[in-house]
Design an enzyme around this catalytic site. Structure first.
Site, PDB file in Angstrom:
ATOM      1  N   CYS A  17      36.662  39.406  43.381  1.00 29.60           N
ATOM      2  CA  CYS A  17      35.289  39.622  42.923  1.00 29.60           C
ATOM      3  C   CYS A  17      34.405  39.654  44.166  1.00 29.60           C
ATOM      4  O   CYS A  17      34.882  39.401  45.271  1.00 29.60           O
ATOM      5  CB  CYS A  17      34.851  38.585  41.893  1.00 29.60           C
ATOM      6  N   CYS A  62      37.319  47.438  46.789  1.00 26.34           N
ATOM      7  CA  CYS A  62      38.726  47.053  46.714  1.00 26.34           C
ATOM      8  C   CYS A  62      39.618  48.235  47.087  1.00 26.34           C
ATOM      9  O   CYS A  62      39.575  49.271  46.437  1.00 26.34           O
ATOM     10  CB  CYS A  62      39.058  46.570  45.304  1.00 26.34           C
ATOM     11  N   CYS A 107      34.193  44.149  41.766  1.00 26.12           N
ATOM     12  CA  CYS A 107      34.061  44.366  43.212  1.00 26.12           C
ATOM     13  C   CYS A 107      33.771  45.825  43.520  1.00 26.12           C
ATOM     14  O   CYS A 107      33.620  46.208  44.670  1.00 26.12           O
ATOM     15  CB  CYS A 107      35.286  43.863  43.975  1.00 26.12           C
TER      16      CYS A 107
END
Length: 145
Positions: A15, A93, A89
């Protein structure tokens, strides 16, 4: 003598701040899988500390996450994981072929009361239990008889 790579599945929870959702999920997975799954968590912009409401909510169910610290998301952590679970996120990512990705839509516990975080904690528990069942299929009761 060569060492055999671990066959233990590994999960990375990601996150933004690695202070709430990903720490709740990592705490649940560590507790419920009891070492059978390698657990990692990270954030694209880690906070200074874990959300105190997340710590309190996990303490209520007997899980201590006070020793955890927010960590920066690295390419190495993604490469070393079989499953990458993102929790808001966004595009931060990295995506690698052959990895299993899941995106869990969860409220952000940042700035919320312990009451609100309990709901998020319980939702994450259900998702983690499902993930464990998928990663660690049980042996039939009559196996070996």
């Amino acid at each position: 003598m060569s060492t055999k790579p671990s066959t233990k599945p590994s999960v990375l929870f990601v996150c933004v701040h690695n202070a709430g959702r990903s720490q709740l999920a990592a705490g649940w997975l560590s507790h419920l899988a009891a070492g059978a799954i390698e657990v990692r968590s990270a954030g694209s912009m880690p906070a200074e500390q874990i959300n105190p409401a997340a710590v309190a909510a996990m303490a209520e169910v007997g899980i201590d996450i006070t020793t955890q610290t927010p960590k920066i998301l690295t390419i190495e952590a993604v490469e070393a994981s079989d499953v990458v679970v993102t929790m808001g996120c966004g595009d931060a990512c990295p995506v690698f072929p052959g990895k299993r990705y899941e995106d869990w839509q969860l409220d952000d516990p940042a700035g919320q009361s312990v009451d609100a975080v309990r709901t998020i904690r319980d939702d994450i528990q259900t998702r983690v239990e499902k993930l464990i069942a998928e990663l660690l299929p049980t042996v039939p009761d009559d196996a070996g008889r």
